[in-house]
Scaffold this motif. Structure first.
Motif, PDB file in Angstrom:
ATOM      1  N   MET A 248      -1.518   4.297   0.542  1.00  0.00           N
ATOM      2  CA  MET A 248      -1.993   2.816   0.681  1.00  0.00           C
ATOM      3  C   MET A 248      -1.566   2.020   2.090  1.00  0.00           C
ATOM      4  SD  MET A 248       0.844   0.794  -2.127  1.00  0.00           S
ATOM      5  CE  MET A 248       0.299   2.037  -3.224  1.00  0.00           C
ATOM      6  N   HIS A 249      -0.858   2.537   2.862  1.00  0.00           N
ATOM      7  CA  HIS A 249      -0.577   1.906   4.322  1.00  0.00           C
ATOM      8  C   HIS A 249      -1.375   2.612   5.060  1.00  0.00           C
ATOM      9  CE1 HIS A 249       2.814  -0.680   3.027  1.00  0.00           C
ATOM     10  NE2 HIS A 249       3.319   0.028   1.985  1.00  0.00           N
ATOM     11  N   VAL A 250      -1.735   3.965   4.912  1.00  0.00           N
ATOM     12  CA  VAL A 250      -2.506   4.565   5.848  1.00  0.00           C
ATOM     13  C   VAL A 250      -3.964   4.385   5.929  1.00  0.00           C
ATOM     14  CG1 VAL A 250      -3.422   6.929   6.571  1.00  0.00           C
ATOM     15  CG2 VAL A 250      -0.729   6.737   5.915  1.00  0.00           C
TER      16      VAL A 250
ATOM     17  N   LYS B 217       9.994   1.750   2.191  1.00  0.00           N
ATOM     18  CA  LYS B 217      10.703   1.492   3.470  1.00  0.00           C
ATOM     19  C   LYS B 217      10.915   2.849   4.064  1.00  0.00           C
ATOM     20  CE  LYS B 217      14.175  -0.742   6.497  1.00  0.00           C
ATOM     21  NZ  LYS B 217      14.233   0.387   7.204  1.00  0.00           N
ATOM     22  N   MET B 218      11.580   3.715   3.389  1.00  0.00           N
ATOM     23  CA  MET B 218      12.128   5.050   3.770  1.00  0.00           C
ATOM     24  C   MET B 218      10.770   5.924   4.221  1.00  0.00           C
ATOM     25  SD  MET B 218      13.966   8.015   1.745  1.00  0.00           S
ATOM     26  CE  MET B 218      12.785   8.342   0.773  1.00  0.00           C
ATOM     27  N   LEU B 219       9.907   5.863   3.418  1.00  0.00           N
ATOM     28  CA  LEU B 219       8.544   6.649   3.596  1.00  0.00           C
ATOM     29  C   LEU B 219       7.885   6.082   4.838  1.00  0.00           C
ATOM     30  CD1 LEU B 219       7.125   6.999  -0.013  1.00  0.00           C
ATOM     31  CD2 LEU B 219       7.737   8.754   1.385  1.00  0.00           C
TER      32      LEU B 219
ATOM     33  N   THR C 216      11.526  -1.909  -9.173  1.00  0.00           N
ATOM     34  CA  THR C 216      10.983  -2.688  -8.207  1.00  0.00           C
ATOM     35  C   THR C 216      11.897  -2.527  -7.048  1.00  0.00           C
ATOM     36  OG1 THR C 216       9.840  -4.449  -9.672  1.00  0.00           O
ATOM     37  CG2 THR C 216      10.354  -4.960  -7.412  1.00  0.00           C
ATOM     38  N   LYS C 217      13.045  -2.445  -7.296  1.00  0.00           N
ATOM     39  CA  LYS C 217      14.079  -2.393  -6.278  1.00  0.00           C
ATOM     40  C   LYS C 217      13.920  -0.859  -5.550  1.00  0.00           C
ATOM     41  CE  LYS C 217      18.965  -2.276  -5.177  1.00  0.00           C
ATOM     42  NZ  LYS C 217      20.444  -2.265  -5.871  1.00  0.00           N
ATOM     43  N   PHE C 218      13.876   0.026  -6.341  1.00  0.00           N
ATOM     44  CA  PHE C 218      13.499   1.627  -5.972  1.00  0.00           C
ATOM     45  C   PHE C 218      12.380   1.840  -5.365  1.00  0.00           C
ATOM     46  CE2 PHE C 218      11.883   5.664  -6.811  1.00  0.00           C
ATOM     47  CZ  PHE C 218      12.807   6.542  -6.441  1.00  0.00           C
ATOM     48  N   TYR C 219      11.324   1.059  -5.650  1.00  0.00           N
ATOM     49  CA  TYR C 219      10.024   1.097  -4.863  1.00  0.00           C
ATOM     50  C   TYR C 219       9.837   0.621  -3.612  1.00  0.00           C
ATOM     51  CZ  TYR C 219       4.670   0.626  -4.796  1.00  0.00           C
ATOM     52  OH  TYR C 219       3.524   0.878  -4.644  1.00  0.00           O
ATOM     53  N   GLY C 220      10.502  -0.750  -3.295  1.00  0.00           N
ATOM     54  CA  GLY C 220      10.726  -1.065  -2.296  1.00  0.00           C
ATOM     55  C   GLY C 220      11.475  -0.431  -1.221  1.00  0.00           C
ATOM     56  N   GLU C 221      12.754   0.105  -1.752  1.00  0.00           N
ATOM     57  CA  GLU C 221      13.625   1.060  -0.780  1.00  0.00           C
ATOM     58  C   GLU C 221      12.881   2.305  -0.627  1.00  0.00           C
ATOM     59  OE1 GLU C 221      16.933   1.322  -3.330  1.00  0.00           O
ATOM     60  OE2 GLU C 221      17.770  -0.455  -2.744  1.00  0.00           O
ATOM     61  N   SER C 222      12.043   2.920  -1.216  1.00  0.00           N
ATOM     62  CA  SER C 222      11.565   4.024  -1.017  1.00  0.00           C
ATOM     63  C   SER C 222      10.338   4.015  -0.192  1.00  0.00           C
ATOM     64  CB  SER C 222      10.915   4.930  -2.419  1.00  0.00           C
ATOM     65  OG  SER C 222       9.987   4.250  -3.129  1.00  0.00           O
TER      66      SER C 222
ATOM     67  N   PHE D 199       9.873   7.192   8.183  1.00  0.00           N
ATOM     68  CA  PHE D 199       9.854   8.585   8.274  1.00  0.00           C
ATOM     69  C   PHE D 199       8.645   9.031   8.864  1.00  0.00           C
ATOM     70  CE2 PHE D 199      10.742  12.809   6.017  1.00  0.00           C
ATOM     71  CZ  PHE D 199      11.077  13.424   7.297  1.00  0.00           C
ATOM     72  N   ALA D 200       7.456   8.429   8.087  1.00  0.00           N
ATOM     73  CA  ALA D 200       5.975   8.803   8.361  1.00  0.00           C
ATOM     74  C   ALA D 200       5.935   8.432  10.039  1.00  0.00           C
ATOM     75  CB  ALA D 200       5.012   7.862   7.517  1.00  0.00           C
ATOM     76  N   LYS D 201       6.435   7.244  10.479  1.00  0.00           N
ATOM     77  CA  LYS D 201       6.241   6.840  11.921  1.00  0.00           C
ATOM     78  C   LYS D 201       7.257   7.650  12.528  1.00  0.00           C
ATOM     79  CE  LYS D 201       5.703   1.818  10.581  1.00  0.00           C
ATOM     80  NZ  LYS D 201       6.452   0.557  10.539  1.00  0.00           N
TER      81      LYS D 201
END
Length: 324
Positions: free
Chosen positions: A105-107, A312-314, A304-310, A317-319
């Motif tokens: 969804m960001h790509v 950011k990590m993704l 919601t917390k897990f979603y935000g943290e994951s 990592f993708a960058k």
């Protein structure tokens, strides 16, 4: 005095009626059918997740209304996101989601202009596998590594989404290899079919997407991105850590989200329903155990917390790997 008493009684009675009507209306949700949107075609991991949840809800009558599965594959989840983003009655739509969709969804910039999707519940963690045809040239990672180092970019790997690409990029970075991973497909089901048809050498798949083919002896999982050894029928599949590459570790979350702007009432309603789903034997045995997943229910607030943290990590990592 008698008139005043009568008036008071009438006022109280009317208040009671209005209170009852208000509560009846509040208790109505959902008062019509729900569309459960799948960002993939039938037979893929997201489709299996959505249909399993819908079947359990309807079997135990956890919701009075019908749940209709709507497959909207294509565009690395952009088609499904666009379909839901166009709706105004957002409390009546659910979507399956996984780490790949979070990244995509960001790509492809497929989030709604109204804001982010609404996290409802995480349901499981899914491992990632490198898979080959059992009757093909690559029975194990050693044979792959030998071929690809002798002739970089000579092997084609089938991918269904950006997380698959990230997993392959991680494998390349940590093992000093280079694959040809231009073989993108609309769904994991199409990837498996193309691999079986000899249109590629290898594929990145989740266990749920290939467990039947592995059990049937048609595909072989030659390496696992899992943090630890997996259970049957993948108990003989070595982790990349065991193969000498301890940094090649990645898992996918499988969850349910709502459209941007979903009400708190609807979010908590479905979070509670999904907790009940996660407690059934059909879920624990028929979905988690059968598809070699790790059960991990998280309610709306924890997710919601897990979603935000994951997320950011993704993205970080993708960058780093050049996916973004």
């Amino acid at each position: 005095m008698k008139k005043l008493f009568v008036v008071l009684v009438c006022v109280l009675a009317l208040s009671g009626v209005l209170w009852a009507q208000g509560n009846a209306e509040a208790a109505k949700y959902p008062d019509r059918g729900i569309e459960f949107v799948i960002p993939g075609s039938a037979g893929g991991g997201s489709d299996i997740l959505g249909r399993t949840i819908a079947d359990i809800i309807q079997k135990y009558k956890l919701v009075d209304q019908t749940i209709t599965i709507v497959n909207k594959g294509g565009g690395a989840s952009a088609v499904s996101h666009g379909y839901v983003n166009a709706k105004t009655d957002v409390d009546y739509y659910l979507l399956t989601c996984n780490s790949a969709n979070q990244l995509s969804m960001h790509v492809n910039k497929s989030m709604s202009p109204k804001g982010p999707f609404t996290p409802i519940a995480n349901m499981a963690l899914d491992d990632i596998l490198l898979v080959s045809r059992t009757d093909g040239k690559f029975p194990d990672w050693a044979s792959v590594e030998k071929a690809i180092k002798a002739n970089p970019s000579s092997l084609t790997v089938g991918l269904a989404d950006d997380l698959d690409a990230m997993a392959l990029a991680l494998l390349e970075e940590k093992t000093g290899t280079k694959f040809n991973y231009s073989a993108y497909f609309a769904s994991s089901g199409e990837v498996a079919t193309a691999l079986l048809g000899g249109h590629m050498d290898l594929a990145i798949l989740n266990p749920v997407e290939c467990v039947g083919l592995v059990e049937g002896g048609r595909l072989t999982a030659i390496g696992s991105f899992a943090p630890k050894a997996m259970s049957a029928p993948f108990e003989k599949t070595p982790t990349f850590t065991a193969l000498g590459h301890p940094d090649v570790v990645m898992q996918m979350s499988r969850s349910v989200i709502g459209p941007a702007g979903m009400s708190r009432e609807a979010q908590l309603f479905w979070s509670d329903i999904l907790q009940k789903v996660s407690e059934t034997e059909e879920w624990k045995v028929g979905y988690i155990q059968k598809n070699v997943l790790e059960g991990q229910y998280l309610n709306a607030d924890d997710f919601t917390k897990f979603y935000g943290e994951s997320e950011k990590m993704l993205l970080d990592f993708a960058k780093k790997l050049g996916i973004l």
